[in-house]
Design an enzyme around this catalytic site. Structure first.
Site, PDB file in Angstrom:
ATOM      1  N   ASN A 179       0.866  -1.177   0.000  1.00 59.70           N
ATOM      2  CA  ASN A 179       0.000   0.000   0.000  1.00 59.70           C
ATOM      3  C   ASN A 179       0.899   1.223   0.000  1.00 59.70           C
ATOM      4  OD1 ASN A 179      -1.811   2.047   0.439  1.00 59.70           O
ATOM      5  ND2 ASN A 179      -2.656   1.231   2.331  1.00 59.70           N
ATOM      6  N   LYS A 209       3.226   0.688   3.097  1.00 63.67           N
ATOM      7  CA  LYS A 209       2.873  -0.335   4.076  1.00 63.67           C
ATOM      8  C   LYS A 209       2.885  -1.694   3.380  1.00 63.67           C
ATOM      9  CE  LYS A 209      -0.209   2.781   6.637  1.00 63.67           C
ATOM     10  NZ  LYS A 209      -1.604   3.012   7.088  1.00 63.67           N
ATOM     11  N   ARG A 237      -2.583  -1.840  -3.455  1.00 65.48           N
ATOM     12  CA  ARG A 237      -3.733  -0.968  -3.257  1.00 65.48           C
ATOM     13  C   ARG A 237      -3.585   0.246  -4.168  1.00 65.48           C
ATOM     14  NH1 ARG A 237      -5.776   1.830   2.424  1.00 65.48           N
ATOM     15  NH2 ARG A 237      -7.721   2.684   1.616  1.00 65.48           N
ATOM     16  N   HIS A 259     -12.041   4.002   0.292  1.00 64.91           N
ATOM     17  CA  HIS A 259     -12.023   3.022   1.391  1.00 64.91           C
ATOM     18  C   HIS A 259     -12.801   1.762   0.996  1.00 64.91           C
ATOM     19  CE1 HIS A 259     -11.623   6.825   4.028  1.00 64.91           C
ATOM     20  NE2 HIS A 259     -10.424   6.271   3.929  1.00 64.91           N
ATOM     21  N   HIS A 308     -16.483   4.210   8.259  1.00 63.58           N
ATOM     22  CA  HIS A 308     -15.030   4.011   8.300  1.00 63.58           C
ATOM     23  C   HIS A 308     -14.431   5.324   8.792  1.00 63.58           C
ATOM     24  CE1 HIS A 308     -11.055   2.568   6.621  1.00 63.58           C
ATOM     25  NE2 HIS A 308     -10.833   3.880   6.718  1.00 63.58           N
ATOM     26  N   GLY A 340     -11.245   7.058  10.299  1.00 67.85           N
ATOM     27  CA  GLY A 340      -9.828   7.105  10.610  1.00 67.85           C
ATOM     28  C   GLY A 340      -9.363   8.530  10.383  1.00 67.85           C
ATOM     29  N   ASN A 341      -8.077   8.713  10.042  1.00 68.63           N
ATOM     30  CA  ASN A 341      -7.634  10.059   9.682  1.00 68.63           C
ATOM     31  C   ASN A 341      -8.422  10.538   8.467  1.00 68.63           C
ATOM     32  OD1 ASN A 341      -5.830  12.353  10.028  1.00 68.63           O
ATOM     33  ND2 ASN A 341      -4.925  11.706   8.094  1.00 68.63           N
ATOM     34  N   GLY A 342      -8.599   9.617   7.509  1.00 69.55           N
ATOM     35  CA  GLY A 342      -9.565   9.806   6.445  1.00 69.55           C
ATOM     36  C   GLY A 342     -10.837   9.082   6.853  1.00 69.55           C
ATOM     37  N   ARG A 392      -8.748  16.994   6.352  1.00 70.29           N
ATOM     38  CA  ARG A 392      -9.597  17.341   5.213  1.00 70.29           C
ATOM     39  C   ARG A 392     -10.890  17.989   5.690  1.00 70.29           C
ATOM     40  NH1 ARG A 392      -8.972  11.385   2.996  1.00 70.29           N
ATOM     41  NH2 ARG A 392      -6.803  11.437   2.306  1.00 70.29           N
ATOM     42  N   ARG A 438      -7.100  11.185  19.952  1.00 67.04           N
ATOM     43  CA  ARG A 438      -6.688  11.102  21.354  1.00 67.04           C
ATOM     44  C   ARG A 438      -6.182  12.453  21.846  1.00 67.04           C
ATOM     45  NH1 ARG A 438      -2.971   5.968  20.018  1.00 67.04           N
ATOM     46  NH2 ARG A 438      -2.565   7.436  18.328  1.00 67.04           N
ATOM     47  N   GLU A 470      -8.406  -4.589   5.473  1.00 63.67           N
ATOM     48  CA  GLU A 470      -8.242  -4.273   4.055  1.00 63.67           C
ATOM     49  C   GLU A 470      -7.179  -5.155   3.401  1.00 63.67           C
ATOM     50  OE1 GLU A 470      -8.702   0.250   3.363  1.00 63.67           O
ATOM     51  OE2 GLU A 470      -8.048   0.074   5.453  1.00 63.67           O
TER      52      GLU A 470
END
Length: 445
Positions: free
Chosen positions: A7, A14, A91, A180, A208, A210-212, A241, A284, A387
């Site tokens: 990815n 990753k 990906r 996603h 979904h 997450g950061n995105g 974003r 967090r 994923e």
């Protein structure tokens, strides 16, 4: 035989190595800071010490080369020969109108991907560079692309079209694509198993976060609407974003400040969202600041959760009163009880009642949990996404010639006896620390 998944992001790569025969993860890792003054690698292999190092990686080519060396390393590696790799799954952010499903990589496929770089200029060049580097390093290994946009190809016209001149679609491919996709696919298929239903009878809303972040409305097992659009910028408030804004803000601020189109794109994608509101993107950190009296952080949480609630409520109207479940997934969806709590406020109106105690104790990325009240008509589930497993299975099926579009294809995680070995071991450790987790685990029906 093992399957390698890659990815490649704009400045990262990753990877995961999966033992297909034993259905187990052998190694995972990530290379970060690609293209900067120095890069880093974090490598974790089963039964071996973690490896961390800094090195020079001007492009994804050097990153892929190092990943391969790590996999073959005598001390930290998990394979002895590249011939053990049966396939590589990549990906890819955007398939445009060209790719409706996963596909084997050929020279022609790469040329077609290059033609849609303009639809994902931040991610597509890195995706393509990663594919080319892997093909050069492993020329005899089948390589596959797994598209973020493929899952959403079942949306009807009224969902994916924009109310702009129709020629923008026919001439420039302007439409809603959604992203996603591998995460939404995994969670939709797992939800059917957990609800004891067939895929084609399952109606869920997947969040979904997450950061995105994106939301997908899934009716009769397929996507009928999603929050992201032509690019991953539209929809929810995200880490950096903006999500939905009045389009007139863009020319107004460009004229007022003299920003160029490129500068505006950078602001909306990298300097907006939670960072723009309170200077922090990690939920967090935002929560901690809010508890310490930071009013901007508190506002950011309220804005983010309100936007999620609005999307869930709006999508609920698409099911005619037959919504089965709301699903939270990805890093924040799985691990941030305060975001789930805020997002579920008022959802009693659609039959979804959150059990606040269950939600509070649901703090594990290793199990599938039910956090609704016992009398809730609509289930509220937390499903850890996977994923990489979707990518792995697509790549293997393409290599063996058994692949088909997801509406006709059966994944191993759709089986009732499916078990993720690594997560199961980690879950038992989590339960040992907090036995209450066992009480909210979803029992497969």
């Amino acid at each position: 035989m093992v399957i390698l998944t890659l990815n490649c992001g704009s400045s990262s790569a990753k990877y995961q190595v999966y033992d297909w025969v034993n259905k187990d993860i052998l190694a995972v890792g990530v290379v970060e800071r690609i293209g900067l003054e120095y890069s880093t690698i974090e490598h974790k292999a089963n039964g071996k010490e973690e490896y961390h190092a800094e090195f020079s990686s001007p492009t994804h080519k050097e990153a892929i080369e190092l990943i391969i060396r790590m996999l073959l390393d005598d001390e930290y590696g998990v394979i002895s020969d590249l011939k053990e790799i049966g396939a590589v799954g990549h990906r890819v952010l955007h398939g445009g109108e060209v790719f409706k499903q996963s596909a084997l990589v050929t020279d022609e496929v790469i040329e077609q991907l290059k033609k849609v770089i303009h639809l994902g200029p931040l991610h597509m060049p890195a995706n393509i560079m990663g594919i080319e580097a892997a093909r050069k390093a492993m020329p005899s290994v089948p390589q596959a692309i797994i598209l973020d946009t493929a899952w959403h190809q079942t949306m009807p016209e009224e969902a994916f079209m924009y109310a702009v001149p129709y020629e923008w679609y026919t001439d420039y491919n302007v439409r809603r694509y959604g992203f996603h996709g591998t995460s939404h696919l995994y969670c939709a298929k797992r939800a059917a198993v957990l609800l004891g239903k067939k895929n084609e009878d399952t109606n869920v809303i997947i969040c979904h976060i997450g950061n995105g972040a994106s939301i997908s409305a899934v009716k009769n097992g397929v996507c009928i609407d999603t929050s992201m659009g032509l690019t991953p910028l539209e929809g929810l408030i995200m880490g950096s974003r903006s999500g939905d804004i009045d389009p007139a803000i863009i020319p107004y601020m460009m004229e007022t400040t003299g920003m160029s189109a490129k500068e505006m794109d950078t602001v909306l994608n990298k300097k907006s969202g939670l960072i723009g509101l309170c200077g922090k993107s990690d939920r967090r950190d935002v929560l901690k600041a809010s508890k310490e009296g930071d009013k901007k952080a508190a506002l950011a949480i309220k804005m983010e959760t309100r936007r999620i609630t609005k999307y869930i409520g709006g999508y609920a109207t698409l099911f005619g009163g037959n919504l089965d479940a709301i699903i939270f997934t990805a890093g924040v969806g799985e691990m941030a009880p305060h975001i789930r709590l805020g997002a579920c406020q008022g959802l009693e109106a659609i039959g979804a009642k959150l059990d606040e105690h269950k939600n509070k104790v649901c703090f594990s990325r290793n199990g599938e949990f039910e956090i609704n009240t016992d009398d809730s008509k609509v289930k509220i589930l937390v499903i850890p996404t996977d994923e990489e497993l979707v990518m792995t299975e697509d790549a293997y099926a393409l290599m063996t010639g058994t692949y088909d579009v997801h509406t006709n294809f059966h994944y191993t995680f759709e089986d009732k006896d499916y078990v993720n070995k690594s997560r199961e071991l980690a879950l038992q450790k989590d339960i040992a620390k907090d036995p209450e987790l066992a009480t909210i685990l979803v029992k497969q029906r």
